[in-house]
Design a protein around this motif. Structure first.
Motif, mmCIF file in Angstrom:
data_model
loop_
_atom_site.group_PDB
_atom_site.id
_atom_site.type_symbol
_atom_site.label_atom_id
_atom_site.label_comp_id
_atom_site.label_asym_id
_atom_site.label_seq_id
_atom_site.Cartn_x
_atom_site.Cartn_y
_atom_site.Cartn_z
ATOM 1 N N ARG A 13 -19.898 29.078 32.894
ATOM 2 C CA ARG A 13 -21.228 29.191 32.121
ATOM 3 C C ARG A 13 -21.444 27.560 31.499
ATOM 4 O O ARG A 13 -22.227 27.264 30.780
ATOM 5 C CB ARG A 13 -21.130 29.990 30.927
ATOM 6 N N GLN A 16 -24.978 26.500 32.438
ATOM 7 C CA GLN A 16 -25.962 27.495 32.046
ATOM 8 C C GLN A 16 -27.019 26.798 31.024
ATOM 9 O O GLN A 16 -26.712 26.005 30.194
ATOM 10 C CB GLN A 16 -25.587 28.765 31.410
ATOM 11 N N TYR A 18 -30.028 27.569 28.184
ATOM 12 C CA TYR A 18 -30.315 28.789 27.170
ATOM 13 C C TYR A 18 -31.525 28.092 26.523
ATOM 14 O O TYR A 18 -31.864 27.059 26.305
ATOM 15 C CB TYR A 18 -29.122 28.551 26.174
ATOM 16 N N LYS A 23 -30.789 32.261 23.748
ATOM 17 C CA LYS A 23 -30.765 33.315 24.923
ATOM 18 C C LYS A 23 -30.387 32.546 26.151
ATOM 19 O O LYS A 23 -31.070 31.361 26.626
ATOM 20 C CB LYS A 23 -32.204 33.851 24.875
ATOM 21 N N ARG A 24 -29.757 33.308 26.906
ATOM 22 C CA ARG A 24 -29.401 32.703 28.423
ATOM 23 C C ARG A 24 -30.653 32.938 29.267
ATOM 24 O O ARG A 24 -31.224 33.965 29.350
ATOM 25 C CB ARG A 24 -27.961 33.529 29.003
ATOM 26 N N ILE A 26 -31.902 33.430 32.640
ATOM 27 C CA ILE A 26 -31.501 33.892 33.979
ATOM 28 C C ILE A 26 -33.042 33.894 34.972
ATOM 29 O O ILE A 26 -34.019 34.066 34.669
ATOM 30 C CB ILE A 26 -31.344 35.398 33.563
ATOM 31 N N GLY A 69 -27.627 32.968 36.293
ATOM 32 C CA GLY A 69 -28.032 32.088 35.371
ATOM 33 C C GLY A 69 -28.689 30.933 36.055
ATOM 34 O O GLY A 69 -28.476 30.505 37.099
ATOM 35 N N ARG A 102 -37.524 39.924 28.754
ATOM 36 C CA ARG A 102 -36.175 39.574 27.827
ATOM 37 C C ARG A 102 -35.807 41.195 27.937
ATOM 38 O O ARG A 102 -36.405 42.031 27.979
ATOM 39 C CB ARG A 102 -36.814 39.666 26.326
ATOM 40 N N SER A 105 -28.341 42.576 27.816
ATOM 41 C CA SER A 105 -27.387 42.727 28.759
ATOM 42 C C SER A 105 -26.562 43.822 28.801
ATOM 43 O O SER A 105 -26.289 44.328 27.750
ATOM 44 C CB SER A 105 -26.690 41.332 28.727
ATOM 45 N N LYS A 110 -26.092 41.087 24.145
ATOM 46 C CA LYS A 110 -26.982 39.911 24.198
ATOM 47 C C LYS A 110 -28.194 40.086 24.810
ATOM 48 O O LYS A 110 -28.527 40.778 25.613
ATOM 49 C CB LYS A 110 -26.524 38.613 24.607
ATOM 50 N N HIS A 112 -31.203 38.393 27.098
ATOM 51 C CA HIS A 112 -31.500 37.257 28.044
ATOM 52 C C HIS A 112 -32.834 37.379 28.271
ATOM 53 O O HIS A 112 -33.542 38.200 28.053
ATOM 54 C CB HIS A 112 -30.697 37.612 29.230
ATOM 55 N N GLU A 113 -33.323 36.190 28.866
ATOM 56 C CA GLU A 113 -34.850 35.762 28.998
ATOM 57 C C GLU A 113 -34.656 35.664 30.396
ATOM 58 O O GLU A 113 -33.808 34.619 31.059
ATOM 59 C CB GLU A 113 -35.269 34.598 28.258
#
Length: 175
Positions: A13, A16, A18, A23-24, A26, A69, A102, A105, A110, A112-113
């Protein structure tokens, strides 16, 4: 000229991206192809469009579209192309975004977007980085809608289907 391709997926990660809220980010794609169309026949999108799905690494019976990611050293479309290559072993033309979602997971608690893109497949590779941990298969739109468990991916597929109108399909096949 011979092209060398890495058959190792990116891990970790540390690169990655954010959101400012943590928010991670994707990026994914829906690999698709259009079958030959007989202009004399009536047809629907389910008969002429196939999408490529892959199995989940964690739950091999679950199918999904390639996603992962978005990393700091690539553009968003490069990330979509990389995920399709790593997870499904395909290459192609990344088209305009289908939208942003959104989602929670399944493996982590969490949000994610995610941004999804259509990928018009031009090449299917025999070897790809995640071949040993994923299975890929071409299925029609109705099968994908029935088998995919992730509602946001189904919504992305629905948007792709709407985009691929009958007139667009005829233009694509005659090109």
């Amino acid at each position: 000229m011979m092209m060398m391709v890495s058959l190792v997926s990116r891990q970790g990660r540390q690169l990655q991206r954010y959101t400012s809220c943590g928010k991670r980010l994707i990026v994914g794609c829906i690999p698709y192809k259009v079958k030959q169309i007989d202009r004399a026949c009536e047809y629907n999108i389910n008969q002429v469009v196939e999408v490529l799905v892959v199995t989940s690494q964690k739950k091999r019976e679950e199918i999904m579209f390639p996603k992962g990611g978005w990393e700091v050293d690539e553009t968003i479309t490069q990330a979509a192309r990389r995920e399709a290559f790593e997870e499904a072993g395909v290459q192609g033309l990344v088209e305009d975004s289908l939208g942003k979602w959104r989602y929670k997971s399944k493996s982590h608690d969490k949000i994610h977007e995610a941004v999804m893109f259509p990928l018009n497949v031009t090449e299917e590779l025999y070897y790809w980085p995640e071949k040993s941990v994923r299975t890929r298969k071409w299925i029609n739109v109705a099968e994908a809608m029935a088998e995919c468990k992730q509602s946001w991916m189904k919504e992305a597929l629905d948007r792709l289907v709407k985009r691929l109108s009958t007139s667009n399909l005829e233009e694509m096949r005659s090109a």
